[in-house]
Design a protein around this motif. Structure first.
Motif, short mmCIF file in Angstrom:
data_model
loop_
_atom_site.label_atom_id
_atom_site.label_comp_id
_atom_site.label_asym_id
_atom_site.label_seq_id
_atom_site.Cartn_x
_atom_site.Cartn_y
_atom_site.Cartn_z
N ASN A 70 2.87 6.44 4.62
CA ASN A 70 1.57 6.51 3.95
C ASN A 70 0.51 5.60 4.57
OD1 ASN A 70 2.39 8.41 2.04
ND2 ASN A 70 3.18 6.83 0.68
N TYR A 71 0.94 4.64 5.38
CA TYR A 71 0.00 3.69 5.99
C TYR A 71 0.35 3.49 7.45
CZ TYR A 71 -1.04 2.60 1.16
OH TYR A 71 -1.41 2.71 -0.17
N GLN A 79 -4.30 0.89 7.41
CA GLN A 79 -5.13 1.98 6.90
C GLN A 79 -4.25 3.05 6.27
OE1 GLN A 79 -8.12 3.31 9.75
NE2 GLN A 79 -7.76 1.47 10.96
N ALA A 80 -4.83 3.76 5.29
CA ALA A 80 -4.12 4.88 4.68
C ALA A 80 -3.98 6.00 5.70
CB ALA A 80 -4.88 5.38 3.46
N GLN A 81 -2.85 6.63 5.71
CA GLN A 81 -2.56 7.71 6.65
C GLN A 81 -2.79 9.04 5.91
OE1 GLN A 81 -2.45 9.57 9.06
NE2 GLN A 81 -0.71 8.95 10.29
N ILE A 82 -3.96 9.65 6.10
CA ILE A 82 -4.29 10.86 5.35
C ILE A 82 -3.70 12.13 5.96
CG2 ILE A 82 -6.38 9.88 4.33
CD1 ILE A 82 -8.00 11.43 6.42
N LYS A 126 5.14 4.34 -2.68
CA LYS A 126 3.95 3.71 -2.12
C LYS A 126 3.98 3.71 -0.59
CE LYS A 126 1.07 -0.35 -2.09
NZ LYS A 126 0.70 -1.61 -2.61
#
Length: 176
Positions: A70-71, A79-82, A126
């Motif tokens: 997720n990051y 950073q968030a991994q979209i 998370k």
């Protein structure tokens, strides 16, 4: 699948194919945890499956659990991994194609106990998305293979639109 073993080299080649999947900033958010047949971990992975999956999973040579991070860290910043699920999906497709090219079967599996899978491997929601399992093994002789009808697929015109988007959401959530 036959349940016959596959070598570490064969399995390694399948994972090597995933390495080359496209990834923004070369983050490569995919994470694979595998267990080979005749190991205690394989049996634990098998027990996480819905009983209906045992026709594939129970005869596989290896079970792979697929996660997406997720990051990521880029230039010192977390950073968030979209794009994590999208990119991990491309890595899985590369694995499936490589397995098929080597005469193996790689079968994605959806019905499994997510909570118990996370607990067994100590992976939090998370940190990583739990996406799927993949059963990998040797292709059974067609005579001994259970009948699997080809699934009905959508017509291309149902998901490809020229010049405009067509809402196909059955709930009508995007209706204005």
């Amino acid at each position: 699948m036959t349940g016959q073993p596959i070598s570490d080299a064969e399995l390694g080649s399948v994972f090597e194919a995933a390495k080359w999947a496209p990834s923004a900033y070369n983050v490569q958010p995919w994470r694979f945890v595998y267990a080979k047949r005749n190991s205690s971990r394989f049996d634990e992975f098998l027990r996480l499956q819905d009983q209906r999956n045992n026709q594939w999973a129970g005869k596989s040579s290896a079970l792979v659990i697929v996660f997406a991070a997720n990051y990521y860290q880029y230039k010192g910043r977390i950073q968030a991994q979209i794009l994590n699920a999208f990119e991990t999906g491309m890595a899985c497709m590369a694995m499936l194609l490589e397995a098929s090219g080597r005469g193996l079967v790689a079968h994605p599996i959806h019905n499994y106990n997510q909570t118990k899978t996370r607990e067994l491997l100590n992976v939090t929601e998370k940190s990583h998305q739990l996406l799927t399992f993949v059963a990998i093994g040797r292709r059974a002789d067609p005579v001994n293979r259970p009948y699997e009808p080809i699934s009905k697929r959508h017509q291309v015109k149902e998901f490809v639109f020229r010049d405009t988007f067509v809402n196909t959401d059955p709930t009508g959530a995007d209706d204005c």
